[in-house]
Design an enzyme around this catalytic site. Structure first.
Site, PDB file in Angstrom:
ATOM      1  N   SER A 106      43.234  35.249  63.606  1.00  0.00           N
ATOM      2  CA  SER A 106      42.076  34.605  62.992  1.00  0.00           C
ATOM      3  C   SER A 106      41.037  34.300  64.060  1.00  0.00           C
ATOM      4  CB  SER A 106      42.509  33.295  62.322  1.00  0.00           C
ATOM      5  OG  SER A 106      41.410  32.500  61.956  1.00  0.00           O
ATOM      6  N   TYR A 158      47.195  24.976  62.396  1.00  0.00           N
ATOM      7  CA  TYR A 158      47.068  26.396  62.030  1.00  0.00           C
ATOM      8  C   TYR A 158      46.366  27.138  63.166  1.00  0.00           C
ATOM      9  CZ  TYR A 158      45.298  30.549  59.558  1.00  0.00           C
ATOM     10  OH  TYR A 158      44.990  31.838  59.179  1.00  0.00           O
TER      11      TYR A 158
END
Length: 245
Positions: free
Chosen positions: A138, A151
């Site tokens: 990401s 995360y």
């Protein structure tokens, strides 16, 4: 990278980025989508040729063993592993929010599970002339997001692992290692952080992914991820060489 006539496993393939990747690859490859929910997998595969489903929880060791065995027995091998399954909590570190439990769950899915599955499937991948591991990280692997704190940590860890795995496998195996680094994407996964309003389509990520595979672009930085990298991180590439002479 040759992207035809492969056997491809996509974890978290029942929706979002994983499903869009299956849609662009299924006509010229055998695609296996894996996930926890069999009904969701079957619905995703409906109407797609050459797409098979395997119900498996990649955080469960017994499920992983069964998944690997099914691939060996039913498909006879594997060319491309796409570690796409993810898990996230939306919160901030200033909350009284059970950070440890959330971080542990995120790392279990986003970091430890890909490592275990990759290790289990590497013997199959090494048997192929055309083979790859793809880890979906990401934009927050480069710079953490305040509402996705742990995360972000898990994706930064996956980013580090991917770089070292690429470095080691390139020494004496045919297995290429890619990292797909999307920005905010419009999926069910990102609704809480504004993905519906501000995210790019998952199909755009899949198209960029295929282009990156064809061109052997090992870090596929999609959209805003490339802009962030070019502006702030491109100059740090030499650091890896310093640490790994």
């Amino acid at each position: 990278m040759n992207i035809t006539n492969n056997i491809i496993l996509i974890t978290g393939g029942g929706s979002g980025i994983g499903l869009e990747i299956a849609k662009v690859l299924h006509t010229s490859n055998q695609v296996i989508i894996a996930g926890r929910n069999k009904a969701k997998l079957d619905a995703a595969a409906a109407g797609l040729e050459n797409v098979s489903t395997i119900q498996a929880d990649i955080t469960d060791e017994k499920d992983v063993e069964r998944l690997v065995e099914e691939i060996k027995v039913n498909f006879g091998g594997l060319n491309i592993l796409i570690n796409n399954a993810g898990h996230a909590y939306v919160y901030t570190l200033s909350d009284t929010s059970d950070t440890y439990r959330k971080a542990a769950a995120e790392f279990e899915t986003n970091y430890f599970a890909p490592i275990r599955l990759t290790e289990k499937l590497l013997p199959l991948l090494k048997q192929q002339e055309n083979a790859a591991v793809v880890n979906v990280s990401s934009i927050v692997a480069l710079a953490p997001g305040s509402h996705l704190p742990t995360y972000s940590d898990s994706k930064a860890a996956l980013h580090s692992y991917t770089k070292l795995l690429r470095y080691e496998l390139a020494k004496d195996t045919p297995v290429k290692v890619f990292e797909l680094m999307p920005p905010l994407v419009n999926t069910d996964f990102s609704v809480e952080i504004g993905g519906r309003e501000n995210g790019i389509p998952a199909s755009e990520v899949a198209e960029s992914f295929v282009k990156g595979l064809l061109e052997d672009t090992f870090e596929i930085r999609v959209g805003h991820t490339e802009a962030l990298y070019s502006s702030f991180f491109a100059g740090s590439e030499g650091a890896f060489g310093v640490m790994n002479p």
